[in-house]
Scaffold this active site. Sequence first.
Site, mmCIF file in Angstrom:
data_model
loop_
_atom_site.group_PDB
_atom_site.id
_atom_site.type_symbol
_atom_site.label_atom_id
_atom_site.label_comp_id
_atom_site.label_asym_id
_atom_site.label_seq_id
_atom_site.Cartn_x
_atom_site.Cartn_y
_atom_site.Cartn_z
ATOM 1 C CG HIS A 1 -26.067 43.220 16.877
ATOM 2 N ND1 HIS A 1 -26.814 44.135 17.255
ATOM 3 C CD2 HIS A 1 -26.785 42.594 16.507
ATOM 4 C CE1 HIS A 1 -28.271 44.007 17.126
ATOM 5 N NE2 HIS A 1 -28.485 42.753 16.980
ATOM 6 C CB CYS B 1 -0.246 7.308 15.629
ATOM 7 S SG CYS B 1 0.699 8.713 16.742
ATOM 8 N NE ARG C 1 -6.073 5.404 14.515
ATOM 9 C CZ ARG C 1 -6.938 5.313 14.498
ATOM 10 N NH1 ARG C 1 -8.079 5.070 14.351
ATOM 11 N NH2 ARG C 1 -6.583 5.761 15.850
ATOM 12 C CG ASN D 1 -3.525 5.065 18.903
ATOM 13 O OD1 ASN D 1 -3.172 6.940 18.917
ATOM 14 N ND2 ASN D 1 -4.736 5.076 18.364
ATOM 15 N N GLY D 2 -1.735 7.002 21.170
ATOM 16 C CA GLY D 2 -2.106 7.484 22.616
ATOM 17 C C GLY D 2 -1.351 8.007 23.002
ATOM 18 C CD GLU E 1 -19.497 20.729 9.031
ATOM 19 O OE1 GLU E 1 -19.790 21.120 10.007
ATOM 20 O OE2 GLU E 1 -19.209 19.472 8.282
ATOM 21 C CE LYS F 1 -13.038 11.110 9.196
ATOM 22 N NZ LYS F 1 -13.508 12.129 8.567
ATOM 23 C CD1 TRP G 1 -1.642 14.529 15.613
ATOM 24 C CD2 TRP G 1 -1.080 14.694 12.975
ATOM 25 N NE1 TRP G 1 -2.402 15.426 14.061
ATOM 26 C CE2 TRP G 1 -1.281 16.113 13.973
ATOM 27 C CE3 TRP G 1 -1.723 14.284 11.884
ATOM 28 C CZ2 TRP G 1 -2.397 16.754 12.979
ATOM 29 C CZ3 TRP G 1 -1.363 15.333 10.708
ATOM 30 C CH2 TRP G 1 -1.492 15.679 11.111
ATOM 31 C CE LYS H 1 -15.540 20.222 6.903
ATOM 32 N NZ LYS H 1 -16.416 19.032 7.536
ATOM 33 C CD GLU I 1 -11.708 20.043 8.518
ATOM 34 O OE1 GLU I 1 -13.014 20.617 8.194
ATOM 35 O OE2 GLU I 1 -11.589 18.355 8.874
HETATM 36 C C1 AGP Z 1 -14.694 17.952 10.583
HETATM 37 O O1 AGP Z 1 -13.958 18.179 9.374
HETATM 38 C C2 AGP Z 1 -14.045 17.168 11.470
HETATM 39 N N1 AGP Z 1 -13.334 16.754 11.198
HETATM 40 C C3 AGP Z 1 -13.571 17.616 13.513
HETATM 41 O O2 AGP Z 1 -14.443 18.339 13.329
HETATM 42 C C4 AGP Z 1 -14.436 16.660 13.844
HETATM 43 O O3 AGP Z 1 -15.992 16.585 13.339
HETATM 44 C C5 AGP Z 1 -14.648 17.091 15.172
HETATM 45 O O4 AGP Z 1 -13.342 16.879 15.972
HETATM 46 C C6 AGP Z 1 -15.202 15.593 16.324
HETATM 47 O O5 AGP Z 1 -14.986 14.523 15.571
HETATM 48 P P1 AGP Z 1 -15.552 13.157 15.747
HETATM 49 O O6 AGP Z 1 -17.486 13.575 15.198
HETATM 50 O O7 AGP Z 1 -15.167 12.192 15.884
HETATM 51 O O8 AGP Z 1 -16.447 13.249 17.583
#
Ligand code: AGP
Length: 619
Positions: A515, A2, A27, A110-111, A492, A614, A84, A496, A499
């Site tokens: 395989h 959050c 966040r 937050n937490g 990657e 994030k 969140w 993307k 995601e």
């Molecule tokens: C991908 O686009 C992400 N935002 C996610 O996979 C991210 O890389 C992962 O959660 C790790 O985050 P960090 O690098 O802040 O540890």
Amino acid sequence: MCGIIGYIGHRQTQDVLLEGLSRLEYRGYDSAGLALHTGAEVMTQRAVGNLAMLRRSIGEEWSGGDMVATATAGATAGIAHTRWATHGGVTEENTHPHADCDGRIHIVLNGIIENHSALRAGLELEGCTFTSDTDAEPIAHLIERHLTAVDDLYEAVRRTTLELEGHYAIVVLDREHPQTLIAARKECPLVIGLGTGETFVASAAAAFRAFTDRTVVVGDGQLAVITPSGVSLSEASTALSMPVRVQRIGWVADDVEKGSYATFMRKEIDDQPAAFGATLAHHTGESGGFALGDAEPVLAAARRIVIVACGTSYHAGLLGRHLLHGWAHLPASVEIASEWRYSEPALERGDVVVAISQSGETRDTLAALRLAGESGVPTVAITNVEGSQICEHADAVLLTHAGPEIGVAATKTFTTQTALLAAIAARLAANRGMLNPRMRRNLAAQLRAIPDLMAETVIRSEPVAADLGERWSQAGFFFYIARNLGLPVALEGALKMKEISYVPSDAYAAGEMKHGPIALLSAATPTIAVAVGTPVVDKLASNVAEVKTRGAHVLAIASEDDPRMLEYADETIFVPALDWRLQPILAVVPLQLLALETAERRGLNVDQPRNLAKTVTVE
Ligand code: AGP
């Protein structure tokens, strides 16, 4: 995760808080709320949905139904939260701020408070009435209970923190103390912003960067007493005063603005050349060679490097491993942090654990780093956020210089992580005598050419990505293939696509295709072949030919000096010529753009994908 912000000072507090929340929405964005102290009373407004919904409800409730938030005059202090959800559904009742029974104490969290059920049960027995299902609300009631015993806000908050288990950052607003906010922190970020006659507190400096660049990081386990004239810090466990160290933020408020871009993700793709260059520049020594500061002796002594990370950072780690092998001939492995920490890892003398996390707050990566430290193995953190938790737990820290990344999808932090890993591999290769001076100079020159080549790659890729994004927007499955250093980039690209476009996708080592996964291919499967980063492009070409026999439409990402893919692929994006091990760093750009264009054609918000925050701070 959050976002929290508090403000005390002379400005329109409501405006400052809403502005701050808009910078923290990355966040969390399923609900938001604020509490304002008008000098006489505390007014709270909360709404399910993003910040626009909170502004709307402020307009309806506080501005006579004109649907537009206008500032509530007279507020001197306030706290706000963008949520969140982790404990309790996404409802207005569960939206922060939360208050005690009397409406005196208001808090944002937050937490995660792990013992919230036990605390709630005890407080209910004492007669407290709860209005939410959150793990946050017990905090307000605990402070209320301690206040009846000590009649001292600081001490009541301090005693409350001693009862909390878990990790948290909290800001407290008290109706009886309009000129004071109290904040507490354990393992979650909290930073103070110092202005003139005004003070800010937030999860990230981005929330107040438009107002001040003077910051103070609240240390782990500390309490902060915040007034318009500044902040004092103390240790929560002992109440002993702690020194206040003021730092200046390097980046400017514009770095967290979209400017003329439609989305942060698109802006951040364009930020990559500058961010890549800045990261290299910050790790260049006086002699022009790469310099790794405190991390250099730690890394130089390594007989094996174990990289731990999650998500995109893990993919950067995979690329880094190849560079460590290829240039420095140094054994290295890359581990998914959430797996490794529970896998009884066998660490040995001579191992160095390198944790990569853009946010520096990802719990699994932090836990893996701590585990390494407890095993007596030296640790290095690679992060984009100075002062983040990972920095506190590593023996040495290397910073990427991507600037704040607001879009949930990581883009520029991936490429800056690869910049740093390449600098490490080049430096260790030189130290280990694997590169003669000419090779060393050539490698450095190639790396330093990347920003310009990356900018060119964006220009070359954009029209093709836009065209394919349109044509493929209704595809049900995307398949990515690659070999060697192309594979992390394919992984990657597939991440993307999942995601932000919500389209199933998979990335495979091309040689593994036969395989099993080849069974998935048909004329309806767009396939992306990353044909760079491998010494065996011919073998990849055969794999593409196999894909074509299944009728799939193929986009190849190839080197401009290698026309072989033209024979096999339906479309080809040529990236500029470069050292073959570095070319995958360019090849990620078209994959980022393809995912973005596909998502946009599907009408999706690429900055705030569903079900994703994030930073993943939940275990
Ligand atoms: C991908 O686009 C992400 N935002 C996610 O996979 C991210 O890389 C992962 O959660 C790790 O985050 P960090 O690098 O802040 O540890």
